[in-house]
Every structure is written in C-alpha cells, then in structure tokens.
Design a protein around this motif. Sequence first.
Motif, PDB file in Angstrom:
ATOM      1  N   GLY A 109       4.367 -15.976   8.175  1.00  0.00           N
ATOM      2  CA  GLY A 109       5.129 -16.266   6.969  1.00  0.00           C
ATOM      3  C   GLY A 109       4.820 -15.305   5.834  1.00  0.00           C
ATOM      4  N   SER A 110       3.930 -14.350   6.080  1.00  0.00           N
ATOM      5  CA  SER A 110       3.545 -13.380   5.052  1.00  0.00           C
ATOM      6  C   SER A 110       4.643 -12.341   4.836  1.00  0.00           C
ATOM      7  CB  SER A 110       2.244 -12.671   5.458  1.00  0.00           C
ATOM      8  OG  SER A 110       1.204 -13.605   5.682  1.00  0.00           O
ATOM      9  N   SER A 111       4.490 -11.549   3.791  1.00  0.00           N
ATOM     10  CA  SER A 111       5.504 -10.556   3.410  1.00  0.00           C
ATOM     11  C   SER A 111       5.694  -9.498   4.491  1.00  0.00           C
ATOM     12  CB  SER A 111       5.083  -9.871   2.105  1.00  0.00           C
ATOM     13  OG  SER A 111       5.837  -8.703   1.893  1.00  0.00           O
ATOM     14  N   PRO A 112       6.901  -9.391   5.077  1.00  0.00           N
ATOM     15  CA  PRO A 112       7.150  -8.341   6.083  1.00  0.00           C
ATOM     16  C   PRO A 112       6.978  -6.936   5.533  1.00  0.00           C
ATOM     17  CG  PRO A 112       8.857 -10.033   6.186  1.00  0.00           C
ATOM     18  CD  PRO A 112       8.047 -10.301   4.947  1.00  0.00           C
ATOM     19  N   GLU A 113       7.373  -6.711   4.278  1.00  0.00           N
ATOM     20  CA  GLU A 113       7.226  -5.387   3.681  1.00  0.00           C
ATOM     21  C   GLU A 113       5.756  -5.000   3.585  1.00  0.00           C
ATOM     22  OE1 GLU A 113       8.170  -2.918  -0.463  1.00  0.00           O
ATOM     23  OE2 GLU A 113       8.298  -5.114  -0.432  1.00  0.00           O
ATOM     24  N   MET A 114       4.945  -5.925   3.106  1.00  0.00           N
ATOM     25  CA  MET A 114       3.522  -5.640   2.956  1.00  0.00           C
ATOM     26  C   MET A 114       2.889  -5.328   4.302  1.00  0.00           C
ATOM     27  SD  MET A 114       0.520  -8.004   1.278  1.00  0.00           S
ATOM     28  CE  MET A 114       0.479  -9.227   2.593  1.00  0.00           C
ATOM     29  N   TRP A 115       3.214  -6.118   5.325  1.00  0.00           N
ATOM     30  CA  TRP A 115       2.571  -5.935   6.624  1.00  0.00           C
ATOM     31  C   TRP A 115       3.150  -4.773   7.412  1.00  0.00           C
ATOM     32  CZ3 TRP A 115      -2.035  -7.172   7.931  1.00  0.00           C
ATOM     33  CH2 TRP A 115      -2.682  -8.139   7.156  1.00  0.00           C
ATOM     34  N   ARG A 116       4.396  -4.388   7.128  1.00  0.00           N
ATOM     35  CA  ARG A 116       4.910  -3.120   7.669  1.00  0.00           C
ATOM     36  C   ARG A 116       4.062  -1.969   7.158  1.00  0.00           C
ATOM     37  NH1 ARG A 116       9.836  -1.228   4.441  1.00  0.00           N
ATOM     38  NH2 ARG A 116       8.073  -0.783   3.041  1.00  0.00           N
ATOM     39  N   ASP A 117       3.812  -1.963   5.846  1.00  0.00           N
ATOM     40  CA  ASP A 117       3.040  -0.880   5.238  1.00  0.00           C
ATOM     41  C   ASP A 117       1.606  -0.851   5.758  1.00  0.00           C
ATOM     42  OD1 ASP A 117       5.299  -0.281   3.815  1.00  0.00           O
ATOM     43  OD2 ASP A 117       4.535  -0.957   1.871  1.00  0.00           O
ATOM     44  N   ILE A 118       0.989  -2.025   5.874  1.00  0.00           N
ATOM     45  CA  ILE A 118      -0.385  -2.096   6.371  1.00  0.00           C
ATOM     46  C   ILE A 118      -0.463  -1.592   7.815  1.00  0.00           C
ATOM     47  CG2 ILE A 118      -2.215  -3.705   7.058  1.00  0.00           C
ATOM     48  CD1 ILE A 118      -1.398  -5.404   4.585  1.00  0.00           C
ATOM     49  N   VAL A 136       0.803  -1.220   0.000  1.00  0.00           N
ATOM     50  CA  VAL A 136       0.000   0.000   0.000  1.00  0.00           C
ATOM     51  C   VAL A 136       0.840   1.276   0.000  1.00  0.00           C
ATOM     52  CG1 VAL A 136      -2.090  -1.013   0.980  1.00  0.00           C
ATOM     53  CG2 VAL A 136      -0.280  -0.200   2.507  1.00  0.00           C
ATOM     54  N   ALA A 137       2.047   1.235   0.526  1.00  0.00           N
ATOM     55  CA  ALA A 137       2.886   2.435   0.547  1.00  0.00           C
ATOM     56  C   ALA A 137       3.289   2.871  -0.860  1.00  0.00           C
ATOM     57  CB  ALA A 137       4.129   2.206   1.394  1.00  0.00           C
ATOM     58  N   THR A 196      -5.701  -1.745   3.376  1.00  0.00           N
ATOM     59  CA  THR A 196      -6.171  -0.550   4.075  1.00  0.00           C
ATOM     60  C   THR A 196      -6.800   0.371   3.036  1.00  0.00           C
ATOM     61  OG1 THR A 196      -3.974   0.453   3.845  1.00  0.00           O
ATOM     62  CG2 THR A 196      -4.462  -0.681   5.915  1.00  0.00           C
ATOM     63  N   LYS A 197      -7.724   1.194   3.494  1.00  0.00           N
ATOM     64  CA  LYS A 197      -8.468   1.984   2.525  1.00  0.00           C
ATOM     65  C   LYS A 197      -8.436   3.485   2.790  1.00  0.00           C
ATOM     66  CE  LYS A 197      -8.914   0.257  -0.409  1.00  0.00           C
ATOM     67  NZ  LYS A 197      -8.030  -0.897  -0.512  1.00  0.00           N
ATOM     68  N   ASN A 198      -8.427   3.947   4.038  1.00  0.00           N
ATOM     69  CA  ASN A 198      -8.367   5.389   4.279  1.00  0.00           C
ATOM     70  C   ASN A 198      -7.131   6.006   3.646  1.00  0.00           C
ATOM     71  OD1 ASN A 198     -10.687   6.279   5.779  1.00  0.00           O
ATOM     72  ND2 ASN A 198      -9.937   5.125   7.534  1.00  0.00           N
ATOM     73  N   ASP A 199      -5.984   5.364   3.824  1.00  0.00           N
ATOM     74  CA  ASP A 199      -4.741   5.905   3.273  1.00  0.00           C
ATOM     75  C   ASP A 199      -4.742   5.842   1.748  1.00  0.00           C
ATOM     76  OD1 ASP A 199      -4.588   3.023   3.601  1.00  0.00           O
ATOM     77  OD2 ASP A 199      -2.509   3.184   2.946  1.00  0.00           O
ATOM     78  N   VAL A 200      -5.299   4.772   1.203  1.00  0.00           N
ATOM     79  CA  VAL A 200      -5.353   4.613  -0.255  1.00  0.00           C
ATOM     80  C   VAL A 200      -6.251   5.686  -0.876  1.00  0.00           C
ATOM     81  CG1 VAL A 200      -6.257   3.117  -2.075  1.00  0.00           C
ATOM     82  CG2 VAL A 200      -4.747   2.170  -0.310  1.00  0.00           C
TER      83      VAL A 200
END
Length: 303
Positions: free
Chosen positions: A228-237, A74-75, A100-104
């Motif tokens: 096991g999910s993407s750390p980058e994706m979940w950092r951004d979320i 999302v970032a 996430t949707k508010n930020d998007v």
Amino acid sequence: MFKKIVIFGVGLIGGSFALSLKKADAVGSIVGIGRSFASLARAKELGIIDVIGDGDALGVALDGADLVLIAAPVAQTEKILASLVPHLQAGTIVTDAGSTKNDVVAAARRALGGKLAQFVPGHPVAGRESNGPDAAIDDLYQGKKTVLTPLAENTAADIERVAAAWRLCGAIIHHLTPEEHDKVFAAVSHLPHVLAYALVDDIANKPHAGLLFQYAASGFRDFTRIAGSSPEMWRDISLANQAALLSELDAYLSQLTKLRAKLAAGDGAGLEAVYGNAQRARQHWIKAIESPETPAPPDNAKS
C-alpha cells in the motif's frame, strides 16, 4: 533549538518530522515546500507547517534556516540539492530521509560542489503504508532507528546537529557507511516491498482475482501491507539500489527454487527444517525488537 526548518515533502516522513519537533517544542517555524500546493495547504491546515514556501523563491524560504530536510522521492534529490546551492547560507545544514544512500551521496557530490560539507545524509527507519500529510503523526520515530551515513567532509558539529534533531523526535541514532546501508536495506526493506508488490499484482491479474481477494484474510493482509506504500517512491528506491536489490532477488529466487524442489519431491522433513529455522530466527528477532534501545533524552542532545 531550531529557529527555522525547511522541509521538502510534507507527507508521512517530512510531516511526522515536523510534528515530532513541534511536540518537543524544539522549532520556531517550519516552512514546507513541495510539488503539490494542495498537499502544502493541507499540511498548513493540519498544523504540520507554519509557512508554505515558494519553490521559485528559495532565497526567501531558506533565509535564516538552521536545517533543511529533503523528504521527497530519492530521484528528486539531485534536482532539489542543485536548486539550494545559490541560496544555501553558511550556517544551514541539509539532510535527507532517503531509503538509499549511495545514489544520494553521488547526487550530492554532483550538485553541491564546494557546499558538500553542509549535507549530512540520513535515513529514518520508520514508516507506514499511508501517504500524504494526513498520514503524518507526532510519534512515528519514537524508539525507532535513524541511520546517518556521514561524509568525510562533514564536521562533527554538523553531524551532531542532525542527530540531535532526530533525537528530539525520539529516534535512536546509528551510523553506517552508504555502502553498508544499501546492502542492509536491500535485504530487509527493499526486497520485502518488491515481494509484496509482486504478490498483490499477481493476484490482481488473475481472472478470478475477485474471488481470491474475497477470501484473503489476515495472513495475506499482514504479508502485503507494505504494497500500500507509494509506487513512485518505491520505483525510485528499487532503481536507485538496483545492484544490491538484484543480488537479494537472485538469492531469494534460489531459495524459492530449493523450496519448490522439496515440495515437488514431497520432502516434508526438508520443508519443516526450513520453516523451523525461519520460525526460530523470527522469534529471536521479535524478542530483540521488543527490547528497544532507549532514546537519549532531548536535553542531552548537543546543539
């Protein structure tokens, strides 16, 4: 149904979207764009995409596209949307798959200007802990919810067009406001991921981690699968939904404090009451998800 679709991010989410539409014979050509040429080449090798798009020549990639899906962390959304603006044709609809949707929505308002009406925000509620093109499957969205959070500027026809694409993937369409969406998913998705990451990180940092992992069995595996999910994706979320996630974390910390007090006091009845309530709630939820909604047949989707 779609002559040409452009997908930013051809991993699990974007790749599964592509494979699902191909399985439904609903798309003529799919162009993939991403940060890694190796991933794009792998996606083409797997038949997920037909063409590797050049991020520096978006005019060519977007020419004649019916739909653009942003399936990147999302970032990256605002940067991608801004890059589309000079090349975005009147008949092209843009959507996303962000958790996430508010930020998007805020990013879209900043980036798209007068073309904001062409962006219909969305979130497919499906996933696996695997990443990359090899994780993509053609039935990931079958019987799963896809939440749309339309803007006031969107036309009914464009909203339906995006909904139709997800229905062709087998998804069931739901609508929420961006605010409702982020509060709901902070509780039932974002918080569980934080907890899973925290537990595995805690175990991994103990001096006897090897011994602990040696005896960790199915309960630990099931509870921590999503770590096991993407750390980058979940950092951004996590950062994108900071306020709602902090609220849920505070509530959970309060619950843990109460449980700790019961345990310290040897309050077996109190512990059992909490466990029993949780068991009943989970059983009710399991029954609900085992009686899934029926997706509308693809030929009922309006184009």
